[in-house]
Design an enzyme around this catalytic site. Sequence first.
Site, short mmCIF file in Angstrom:
data_model
loop_
_atom_site.label_atom_id
_atom_site.label_comp_id
_atom_site.label_asym_id
_atom_site.label_seq_id
_atom_site.Cartn_x
_atom_site.Cartn_y
_atom_site.Cartn_z
N CYS A 148 0.80 -1.29 -0.03
CA CYS A 148 0.03 0.03 -0.10
C CYS A 148 0.84 1.24 -0.02
O CYS A 148 0.43 2.42 -0.81
CB CYS A 148 -0.86 0.02 1.01
SG CYS A 148 -0.06 -0.52 2.68
N HIS A 200 -3.25 6.01 5.26
CA HIS A 200 -2.05 6.21 5.31
C HIS A 200 -1.59 7.62 4.65
O HIS A 200 -2.09 8.05 3.80
CB HIS A 200 -1.21 5.20 4.54
CG HIS A 200 -0.93 3.72 4.99
ND1 HIS A 200 -1.81 3.41 6.02
CD2 HIS A 200 -0.33 2.80 4.35
CE1 HIS A 200 -1.61 1.96 6.00
NE2 HIS A 200 -0.62 1.69 5.29
P1 NAP Z 1 -6.97 -9.68 8.24
O1 NAP Z 1 -7.91 -8.76 8.60
O2 NAP Z 1 -6.31 -10.38 9.30
O3 NAP Z 1 -7.64 -10.80 7.23
C1 NAP Z 1 -7.01 -12.10 6.92
C2 NAP Z 1 -8.04 -12.84 6.16
O4 NAP Z 1 -7.17 -14.28 5.47
C3 NAP Z 1 -9.33 -13.34 6.91
O5 NAP Z 1 -10.45 -13.59 5.79
C4 NAP Z 1 -8.81 -14.74 7.31
O6 NAP Z 1 -10.00 -15.82 7.33
C5 NAP Z 1 -8.02 -15.12 6.08
N1 NAP Z 1 -7.19 -16.38 6.30
C6 NAP Z 1 -6.14 -16.58 7.27
N2 NAP Z 1 -5.61 -17.76 7.47
C7 NAP Z 1 -6.40 -18.48 6.36
C8 NAP Z 1 -6.18 -19.64 5.69
N3 NAP Z 1 -5.21 -20.74 6.43
N4 NAP Z 1 -7.11 -20.09 4.96
C9 NAP Z 1 -7.86 -19.26 4.15
N5 NAP Z 1 -8.17 -17.90 4.56
C10 NAP Z 1 -7.25 -17.51 5.66
O7 NAP Z 1 -5.84 -9.12 7.29
P2 NAP Z 1 -6.08 -8.02 6.02
O8 NAP Z 1 -5.70 -6.74 6.56
O9 NAP Z 1 -7.25 -8.12 5.50
O10 NAP Z 1 -4.59 -8.42 5.23
C11 NAP Z 1 -4.78 -9.78 4.66
C12 NAP Z 1 -3.51 -9.72 3.99
O11 NAP Z 1 -3.55 -8.95 2.72
C13 NAP Z 1 -2.11 -9.61 4.46
O12 NAP Z 1 -1.62 -10.51 5.10
C14 NAP Z 1 -1.28 -9.10 3.41
O13 NAP Z 1 -0.61 -10.03 2.92
C15 NAP Z 1 -2.28 -8.44 2.44
N6 NAP Z 1 -2.36 -6.85 2.26
C16 NAP Z 1 -1.81 -6.34 1.60
C17 NAP Z 1 -1.74 -4.93 1.67
C18 NAP Z 1 -1.15 -4.09 0.77
O14 NAP Z 1 -0.36 -3.26 0.97
N7 NAP Z 1 -1.46 -4.21 -0.58
C19 NAP Z 1 -2.45 -4.19 2.89
C20 NAP Z 1 -3.12 -4.72 3.70
C21 NAP Z 1 -3.25 -6.17 3.41
P3 NAP Z 1 -10.53 -15.95 8.78
O15 NAP Z 1 -11.36 -14.82 9.20
O16 NAP Z 1 -11.42 -16.94 8.78
O17 NAP Z 1 -9.34 -16.25 9.83
O1 3JN Z 2 1.39 -2.54 7.52
C1 3JN Z 2 0.77 -2.02 6.84
O2 3JN Z 2 0.49 -0.63 6.64
C2 3JN Z 2 0.76 -2.67 5.35
C3 3JN Z 2 0.81 -3.94 5.43
C4 3JN Z 2 0.93 -4.88 4.41
C5 3JN Z 2 1.23 -6.24 4.78
C6 3JN Z 2 0.71 -6.80 6.19
C7 3JN Z 2 1.05 -8.41 6.32
C8 3JN Z 2 1.57 -8.99 5.29
C9 3JN Z 2 1.66 -7.17 4.01
C10 3JN Z 2 2.11 -6.58 2.55
O3 3JN Z 2 1.27 -6.14 1.72
O4 3JN Z 2 3.57 -6.31 2.25
C11 3JN Z 2 2.06 -8.41 4.21
C12 3JN Z 2 2.68 -9.21 3.23
O5 3JN Z 2 3.92 -9.30 3.25
O6 3JN Z 2 2.13 -9.99 2.54
#
Ligand code: NAP
Ligand code: 3JN
Length: 342
Positions: free
Chosen positions: A136, A249
């Site tokens: 992000c 952010h």
């Molecule tokens: P979150 O609120 O903790 O949600 C995690 C999601 O993953 C929930 O739906 C969870 O399901 C699911 N999950 C976890 N373990 C799983 C498994 N073994 N099998 C299937 N589903 C599973 O996290 P979030 O903020 O949405 O972020 C999720 C991911 O997106 C991050 O880890 C990161 O890789 C990515 N992300 C990227 C950015 C970016 O900068 N582009 C920003 C934020 C996040 P349950 O509810 O059933 O546990």
């Molecule tokens: O912390 C933030 O503001 C952005 C977080 C992104 C993030 C959180 C958990 C795992 C990432 C990412 O998108 O880089 C990951 C990841 O490594 O997939």
Amino acid sequence: MAWTKEMPANPVVAVCGATGAVGREFLKVLEQRKFPASKFIALASSRSAGKKLPFNGGEIEVQEMTPESFEGVDIALFSAGSSVSKEMRQYVVDAGAVMIDNSSAFRMEEGVPLVVPEVNPQDAFKHNGVIANPNCSTIEMVVAMKPLNDISKIKRVVVSTYQAASGAGAKAMKELYDQTRQFLDGEELTISAFTDQIAFNTIPHIDVFLDDDYTKEEWKMVVETKKIFGDSTIEVSPTCVRVPVLRCHAESVNLEFEDEISIEDARKALENGQGVTVMDDPANNVYPMPGLLAGSDDVYVGRLRKDPTVAHGINMWLVMDQIRKGAALNAVQIAETLLPKA
Ligand code: NAP
Ligand code: 3JN
């Protein structure tokens, strides 16, 4: 090998990690943009199977994500963390679906395009089944850099981020709420999602520390910016900081250009830039603020001014809704890019 399967006009879309902060936003963005899917599927862990999430004026039932979940799927939007993305990649690709992945699992892999539609939409078509969504903080910065880089090449960027709790997921947002209440009530603080207290504090530490004492979040901004612009010469010097804000952010960005660029030309370029809104009227205290821009789609730019301490320098202040453009919206825009042109 190049991907040859054609994307149907009305694809089947799976939202993988649907119960999370990003997953719930995926559902909202798909609904708001009227994404022309023939069917939507919501997937999460076994813990959430059977749970109902609001969607399209009704509800969608969450199913457990398994290797068989991707049969018949055309687009799989992933935000369930990098280990789940790695585990599921082959099943998704074998099913003939395109994985658009929000995690860092494949961002720097050769052959996996890293796409921000306002910057490098053409790269989306060079995929072999997986397209990565950048971090992000990178997305926010490159969307604002793009129109400026088009008029004068950017040589170096010094960026400090002010990252909201939302970046660490739904549990971290709750922790900010809970800790704020605990702090005001004089109770002991529950610290679990962050390394330290987040209420009434800032933490200069996001993701793990690497050998050079930068964090992995900072490293992501450096390498992802180079890959997205296809320019290994752009230098990025980042400091990433968590602040007690819920979901937008902010970034303080110092840019050094190859050639002179006036503030007037920079402002004009930003005003015409895709996905950018200029909000900059210091005389009337107008500038973007994270507490006030939740739910918005653009990268907001303010505090535009000359940096007289370097040759051809400009400073600016950015704000972007991290869950929308920083994650869900950017991935849905990538999916829209793949749709056949009418
Ligand atoms: P979150 O609120 O903790 O949600 C995690 C999601 O993953 C929930 O739906 C969870 O399901 C699911 N999950 C976890 N373990 C799983 C498994 N073994 N099998 C299937 N589903 C599973 O996290 P979030 O903020 O949405 O972020 C999720 C991911 O997106 C991050 O880890 C990161 O890789 C990515 N992300 C990227 C950015 C970016 O900068 N582009 C920003 C934020 C996040 P349950 O509810 O059933 O546990
Ligand atoms: O912390 C933030 O503001 C952005 C977080 C992104 C993030 C959180 C958990 C795992 C990432 C990412 O998108 O880089 C990951 C990841 O490594 O997939």
